[in-house]
Scaffold this motif. Structure first.
Motif, PDB file in Angstrom:
ATOM      1  N   LEU A 293      -3.602  87.469  83.223  1.00 43.93           N
ATOM      2  CA  LEU A 293      -3.138  86.081  83.331  1.00 43.93           C
ATOM      3  C   LEU A 293      -3.839  85.365  84.483  1.00 43.93           C
ATOM      4  O   LEU A 293      -4.257  84.214  84.366  1.00 43.93           O
ATOM      5  CB  LEU A 293      -1.612  86.073  83.533  1.00 43.93           C
ATOM      6  CG  LEU A 293      -0.984  84.690  83.569  1.00 43.93           C
ATOM      7  CD1 LEU A 293      -1.161  83.995  82.245  1.00 43.93           C
ATOM      8  CD2 LEU A 293       0.490  84.793  83.921  1.00 43.93           C
TER       9      LEU A 293
ATOM     10  N   LEU B 125       2.470  77.227  81.344  1.00 47.06           N
ATOM     11  CA  LEU B 125       2.682  78.651  81.607  1.00 47.06           C
ATOM     12  C   LEU B 125       2.778  78.887  83.114  1.00 47.06           C
ATOM     13  O   LEU B 125       3.603  79.676  83.586  1.00 47.06           O
ATOM     14  CB  LEU B 125       1.520  79.458  81.007  1.00 47.06           C
ATOM     15  CG  LEU B 125       1.696  80.972  80.950  1.00 47.06           C
ATOM     16  CD1 LEU B 125       2.866  81.326  80.069  1.00 47.06           C
ATOM     17  CD2 LEU B 125       0.437  81.629  80.426  1.00 47.06           C
ATOM     18  N   GLY B 126       1.939  78.171  83.864  1.00 50.37           N
ATOM     19  CA  GLY B 126       2.012  78.249  85.321  1.00 50.37           C
ATOM     20  C   GLY B 126       3.381  77.831  85.826  1.00 50.37           C
ATOM     21  O   GLY B 126       3.941  78.454  86.726  1.00 50.37           O
ATOM     22  N   PHE B 127       3.946  76.803  85.193  1.00 48.43           N
ATOM     23  CA  PHE B 127       5.279  76.341  85.584  1.00 48.43           C
ATOM     24  C   PHE B 127       6.324  77.447  85.379  1.00 48.43           C
ATOM     25  O   PHE B 127       7.237  77.612  86.187  1.00 48.43           O
ATOM     26  CB  PHE B 127       5.657  75.088  84.783  1.00 48.43           C
ATOM     27  CG  PHE B 127       6.971  74.499  85.188  1.00 48.43           C
ATOM     28  CD1 PHE B 127       7.129  73.931  86.439  1.00 48.43           C
ATOM     29  CD2 PHE B 127       8.055  74.527  84.325  1.00 48.43           C
ATOM     30  CE1 PHE B 127       8.340  73.397  86.828  1.00 48.43           C
ATOM     31  CE2 PHE B 127       9.273  74.000  84.707  1.00 48.43           C
ATOM     32  CZ  PHE B 127       9.416  73.430  85.954  1.00 48.43           C
TER      33      PHE B 127
ATOM     34  N   ILE C 292       6.129  79.759  88.234  1.00 54.83           N
ATOM     35  CA  ILE C 292       6.720  79.142  89.428  1.00 54.83           C
ATOM     36  C   ILE C 292       8.256  79.216  89.368  1.00 54.83           C
ATOM     37  O   ILE C 292       8.908  79.619  90.327  1.00 54.83           O
ATOM     38  CB  ILE C 292       6.245  77.677  89.553  1.00 54.83           C
ATOM     39  CG1 ILE C 292       4.739  77.662  89.857  1.00 54.83           C
ATOM     40  CG2 ILE C 292       7.016  76.943  90.627  1.00 54.83           C
ATOM     41  CD1 ILE C 292       4.094  76.300  89.775  1.00 54.83           C
TER      42      ILE C 292
ATOM     43  N   PHE D  97      -0.554  79.119  90.951  1.00 50.34           N
ATOM     44  CA  PHE D  97      -0.357  78.254  89.786  1.00 50.34           C
ATOM     45  C   PHE D  97      -0.156  76.800  90.177  1.00 50.34           C
ATOM     46  O   PHE D  97      -0.512  75.898  89.420  1.00 50.34           O
ATOM     47  CB  PHE D  97       0.801  78.768  88.934  1.00 50.34           C
ATOM     48  CG  PHE D  97       0.394  79.920  88.077  1.00 50.34           C
ATOM     49  CD1 PHE D  97      -0.338  79.718  86.922  1.00 50.34           C
ATOM     50  CD2 PHE D  97       0.698  81.219  88.434  1.00 50.34           C
ATOM     51  CE1 PHE D  97      -0.749  80.773  86.146  1.00 50.34           C
ATOM     52  CE2 PHE D  97       0.286  82.287  87.662  1.00 50.34           C
ATOM     53  CZ  PHE D  97      -0.435  82.068  86.519  1.00 50.34           C
ATOM     54  N   SER D  98       0.413  76.554  91.368  1.00 51.42           N
ATOM     55  CA  SER D  98       0.531  75.165  91.799  1.00 51.42           C
ATOM     56  C   SER D  98      -0.848  74.564  92.001  1.00 51.42           C
ATOM     57  O   SER D  98      -1.103  73.419  91.623  1.00 51.42           O
ATOM     58  CB  SER D  98       1.320  75.064  93.111  1.00 51.42           C
ATOM     59  OG  SER D  98       2.545  75.715  92.975  1.00 51.42           O
TER      60      SER D  98
ATOM     61  N   ASP E 236       1.940  83.937  93.580  1.00 49.89           N
ATOM     62  CA  ASP E 236       1.758  83.398  92.233  1.00 49.89           C
ATOM     63  C   ASP E 236       2.096  81.913  92.185  1.00 49.89           C
ATOM     64  O   ASP E 236       1.442  81.134  91.504  1.00 49.89           O
ATOM     65  CB  ASP E 236       2.642  84.146  91.227  1.00 49.89           C
ATOM     66  CG  ASP E 236       2.270  85.606  91.153  1.00 49.89           C
ATOM     67  OD1 ASP E 236       1.197  85.962  91.685  1.00 49.89           O
ATOM     68  OD2 ASP E 236       3.047  86.392  90.585  1.00 49.89           O
ATOM     69  N   VAL E 237       3.137  81.539  92.954  1.00 48.12           N
ATOM     70  CA  VAL E 237       3.549  80.127  92.970  1.00 48.12           C
ATOM     71  C   VAL E 237       2.413  79.253  93.487  1.00 48.12           C
ATOM     72  O   VAL E 237       2.065  78.243  92.873  1.00 48.12           O
ATOM     73  CB  VAL E 237       4.794  79.938  93.857  1.00 48.12           C
ATOM     74  CG1 VAL E 237       5.093  78.469  94.040  1.00 48.12           C
ATOM     75  CG2 VAL E 237       5.971  80.658  93.246  1.00 48.12           C
TER      76      VAL E 237
ATOM     77  N   LEU F 279      -3.505  75.487  90.441  1.00 49.74           N
ATOM     78  CA  LEU F 279      -4.045  75.262  89.098  1.00 49.74           C
ATOM     79  C   LEU F 279      -3.561  73.930  88.531  1.00 49.74           C
ATOM     80  O   LEU F 279      -4.348  73.121  88.040  1.00 49.74           O
ATOM     81  CB  LEU F 279      -3.627  76.402  88.167  1.00 49.74           C
ATOM     82  CG  LEU F 279      -3.988  76.126  86.709  1.00 49.74           C
ATOM     83  CD1 LEU F 279      -5.438  76.445  86.442  1.00 49.74           C
ATOM     84  CD2 LEU F 279      -3.095  76.861  85.751  1.00 49.74           C
ATOM     85  N   ILE F 280      -2.232  73.713  88.598  1.00 45.89           N
ATOM     86  CA  ILE F 280      -1.673  72.494  87.997  1.00 45.89           C
ATOM     87  C   ILE F 280      -2.240  71.255  88.698  1.00 45.89           C
ATOM     88  O   ILE F 280      -2.657  70.297  88.054  1.00 45.89           O
ATOM     89  CB  ILE F 280      -0.128  72.517  88.059  1.00 45.89           C
ATOM     90  CG1 ILE F 280       0.398  73.642  87.159  1.00 45.89           C
ATOM     91  CG2 ILE F 280       0.457  71.188  87.634  1.00 45.89           C
ATOM     92  CD1 ILE F 280       1.889  73.824  87.197  1.00 45.89           C
TER      93      ILE F 280
END
Lengths: 338, 294
Positions: free
Chosen positions: B226, A127-129, A132, B271-272, B267-268, B274-275
Motif C-alpha cells: 500500500l 483510501l488514505g483517509f 488516517i 497519507f495526509s 501512516d497518518v 499524499l492527500i
C-alpha cells in the motif's frame, strides 16, 4: 401481472414476506443464534453497501473510503449510546441518527476538496483517509479513555434487534430507490456517464458528486451505528482499509448501479464467508480464504458486469411510460447502430 | 543533528526498497491502467523465496536474489495470464476486483501449512553485519548492499526501457494499445513482459526487505504494498522517475515521523501528505494532468 410486480407496494409485500419467513425460522429454531448473527451482519453490510453503490455505482465516484465512514458512525453512535443515553431506547435511535449525521458531515467536508480528483486518484486519496481514521480510532483513548483506543470499545447497549435492522434496511432501500429515480438521481447518473456533457447541459456536477458522497457516507455511518448496537466489541481493526474492499467487492459483484445486485451480493458474500466455515470439514478450514479468493476471481471473470449487471427487480426500477412503443424504438436504434 | 542524519540514512534504505515495489505498480498502471493490488503479495512471495534460497538452502545471497526474481517473474506472468487477461476489455473495475482476489489468494495460500505456513519467521543474516561510523552516523553493510542492488536494478531498468526493443514496445503500448498493435507489436507479450519485470523487481525488493527488517510472514506484503502504491501515486502513477521520487519521499516521511513524532502517526502523516499533494497536483508530483477541466 407485469403491472402488479412493478408497483412499489409489491416490493413492500415481498419485504414483509421475507420478514415473516425469517421470523418464523427464528421462532421455530430453524435458524439458530449463530446464523441470526450472520444474517444481521449481511443486512447491516447491505445498508452500507447501498451507500457505496450510490457514490460509485450511480454517480461514478471511485471511493475507497467507506470503511472510514462506517467506523465514524459506529464510534459516534456507540459512544453516545453508551456514555450519554445509558441504554435508553429513544437514546439509541437518536445515537443512530447522530452517527449517520456525523459520517455524513465528515464525508461532506472531505468530499468538497477531494472530489475534484478523478477515478484512481480519488480512490487512493479516500483510501488514505481510511488509514488516517483507523489511526485516530487506535488513539481515541488519548482524549477519551472510555473509547478504549486500540483495546476496542465495549459496553455499547445492544439494542439493535433483527427487527430494527430489517426495518432500517427496508427504509434504506426505499430511500435509495427514490433518490435514484428522482431528477437528482438522473443527474447523478449523468455525472457518471459523462461529466463534461452533464456539465454542458447545466447539471451542477460538483454539487451532485458532493450530495451522493454525503448521503453514501451517512448510510455507511447508519450501518456502523447498527453494528455498534448489535455486536458487543468495536475494534479499530474492523474499520481498516481491508474492510473498505469488502464494501467494494459487494457493490461490484452485485453490479454497479443495481440496488438488487447489492442486496443479492452482500447476503451472498456473508453467506459464502460464513458458510464455508460451516461446510468445510475441519481439516480443510484453512482453505477457506483460498476458496473465497478463487470464487471471487472466477465470478468476476465469468460476470465482469456483476451478478445482476444493471438489472433491477421491477418494483425497484423506473416504470416504463405507457405510450412508448419499445419494439419500434429498438428497431430504429439497431439501424442507427450499424 | 546526528540523530537527524541517522534517520535520513534509515529513511533512504526504506525508500529505496519501496522504489523497487513502486516501479512494478507504476509500470503495470502505465501499460494497462490497473491498480495491481496483488503486487504487494508478489513482494511477499519474493521475500519468502529469497529467504528459502539463502537461509534454508544456503545458496549465495546474490544467487538467492536472482532465483527469487525469476520465480516471481514467472508468478507475475502467470497471474496476468490467468486473472487479468480474460478481463482485458471488460470494465476496468472488474480487473481491479480480481486483483484483490489474487491478493487474498496469495496471502491465504501462502499461509497454508504446506506452503510458507501462517507463522512469523525470523530471517538470519546472510552475511555478517559490519558497522561504519561516518560523520557520526552509523551505516551498515546491509544499507550499502540495499543501495547498490537498488541502484544497479534501476540502471538496468532505465537501459531496458530506453535502449532495447522490448522497452520501446512497452513505451509504445503504454501510449496507445491499438496503434502499437497496428505497428506489429504483440501487445499481450509486451504486457506479460511488463508483469514479469515488475514482479522480478518486487522480488528483489522483498529479499532486501527480509534482510533489512528480518521478520517475514504471509501477510507482510499488505502495508509495504500500500505504501509503495501510495508512493507511486505521490510521484505520478505511470511515471517511472516519479515512482522513485515518491518512494524516497515516502521513506523519509515515515522514518522521520517515527523518529521525531511517534511511530503511531507515521501512516497518518504519509497519507495526509499524499492527500495534500494530490489536492495541489491532482496527477502527482511528476504526473501530467490531462486536459480535463477540474
Amino acid at each position: 401481472m407485469r403491472k402488479i410486480v412493478s408497483e412499489p407496494w409489491f416490493g413492500l409485500v415481498i419485504a414483509a414476506a421475507i420478514y415473516v419467513a425469517l421470523k418464523l425460522a427464528y421462532v421455530t429454531g430453524v435458524i439458530g443464534p449463530y446464523w441470526s448473527l450472520v444474517i444481521d451482519q449481511g443486512l447491516i453490510m447491505t445498508v452500507a453497501a447501498l451507500g457505496l453503490n450510490l457514490i460509485y455505482g450511480f454517480t461514478g465516484q471511485f471511493s475507497l473510503g467507506h470503511a472510514a465512514f462506517y467506523g465514524i458512525g459506529a464510534y459516534t453512535a456507540g459512544l453516545l449510546s453508551k456514555l450519554v443515553f445509558h441504554g435508553s431506547y429513544w437514546g439509541f435511535v437518536l445515537s443512530m441518527l447522530a452517527g449517520a449525521a456525523m459520517s455524513g458531515l465528515i464525508s461532506f467536508l472531505l468530499g468538497l476538496p477531494i472530489l475534484r480528483l478523478k477515478s484512481d486518484y480519488l480512490g487512493i486519496a479516500t483510501l488514505g483517509f481510511v488509514v488516517i481514521v483507523k489511526t485516530a480510532l487506535d488513539n481515541t483513548d488519548l482524549f477519551l479513555p472510555a473509547a478504549g483506543g486500540a483495546r476496542g470499545l465495549t459496553g455499547v447497549p445492544q439494542l439493535a434487534s433483527f427487527d430494527v435492522i430489517f426495518v432500517v434496511l427496508v427504509l434504506t432501500v426505499i430511500f435509495v430507490r427514490n433518490i435514484v429515480l428522482s431528477t437528482h438521481g438522473r443527474a447523478m447518473v449523468a455525472v457518471r456517464e459523462d461529466e463534461l456533457a452533464a456539465d454542458a447541459v447545466g447539471i451542477n456536477t460538483t454539487l451532485y458528486k458532493a450530495i451522493a458522497f454525503t448521503i453514501g457516507g451517512a448510510l455507511a455511518g447508519l450501518a456502523g451505528g447498527l453494528y455498534s448496537a448489535r455486536y458487543p466489541l468495536l475494534h479499530p481493526s474492523l474499520f481498516d482499509f481491508l474492510r473498505t474492499f469488502d464494501f467494494l467487492l459487494v457493490v461490484v459483484l452485485g453490479g454497479l448501479g443495481s440496488i438488487t445486485g447489492t442486496l443479492v451480493a452482500s447476503m451472498a458474500w456473508v453467506f459464502i464467508l460464513e458458510g464455508l466455515r460451516a461446510i468445510l470439514p475441519q481439516t480443510l478450514v484453512d482453505w477457506r480464504g483460498v476458496l473465497y479468493a478463487i470464487i471471487l476471481i472466477v465470478l468476476m471473470i465469468l460476470r465482469p458486469q456483476g451478478l445482476m449487471g444493471n438489472i433491477e427487480l421491477p418494483f425497484l426500477a423506473a416504470k416504463r411510460p405507457a405510450q412508448s412503443r419499445p419494439a419500434e424504438v429498438t428497431k430504429d436504434a439497431a439501424i442507427a447502430d450499424h | 543533528m546526528h540523530y537527524l542524519l541517522q534517520q535520513i540514512v534509515n529513511g533512504l534504505q526504506l525508500g529505496l526498497i519501496y522504489a523497487l515495489i513502486a516501479l512494478g505498480y507504476t509500470m503495470v498502471y502505465g501499460i494497462i491502467k490497473l491498480i495491481n493490488f496483488a503486487h504487494g503479495d508478489v513482494f511477499m512471495v519474493g521475500a519468502f523465496l529469497g529467504y528459502y534460497g539463502f537461509a534454508v538452502y544456503h545458496l549465495p545471497f546474490y544467487l538467492a536474489v536472482v532465483i527469487a526474481m525469476i520465480g516471481c517473474a514467472i508468478l507475475g506472468v502467470t497471474i496476468e495470464f490467468l486473472a487479468y487477461r480474460p478481463l482485458r476489455y471488460a470494465p476496468r473495475i472488474a480487473a481491479l476486483i480480481t486483483a484483490i482476489g489474487v491478493s487474498l489468494f496469495l496471502e491465504y495460500f501462502s499461509s497454508l501449512k504446506f506452503a510458507f505456513g501462517p507463522d512469523y519467521r525470523t530471517v538470519p543474516r546472510p552475511f555478517t553485519e559490519i558497522h561504519w561510523q561516518i560523520a557520526g552516523t552509523t551505516i551498515t553493510n546491509t544499507q550499502v548492499i540495499v543501495a547498490v542492488v537498488v541502484v544497479v536494478l534501476l540502471a538496468f531498468l532505465q537501459f531496458l526501457i530506453y535502449h532495447t526493443k522490448v522497452g520501446k514496445a512497452m513505451r509504445a503500448v503504454s501510449f496507445d494499445h491499438d496503434a502499437a498493435r497496428l505497428m506489429g507489436i504483440n501487445v499481450n507479450t509486451v504486457i506479460s513482459a511488463t508483469f514479469g519485470l515488475g514482479s522480478a523487481l518486487a522480488a528483489a525488493g522483498g529479499t532486501l526487505y527480509a534482510v533489512a527488517y528480518p521478520q517475514i510472514w504471509p501477510f507482510m506484503g499488505i502495508m509495504p504494498g500500500l505504501k509503495a502504491f501510495t508512493a507511486a501515486v505521490l510521484g505520478g502513477i505511470g511515471n517511472i522517475p516519479g515512482a522513485v521520487l515518491g518512494s524516497l519521499l515516502m521513506g523519509q516521511i515515515e522514518v522521520l515521523t517515527a523518529g521525531f513524532i511517534s511511530s503511531n502517526f507515521r501512516d497518518v502523516i504519509a497519507f495526509s501528505v499524499l492527500i495534500l499533494v494530490l489536492l495541489v497536483r491532482p496527477a502527482g508530483l511528476l504526473g501530467q494532468a490531462g486536459p480535463e477541466k477540474v
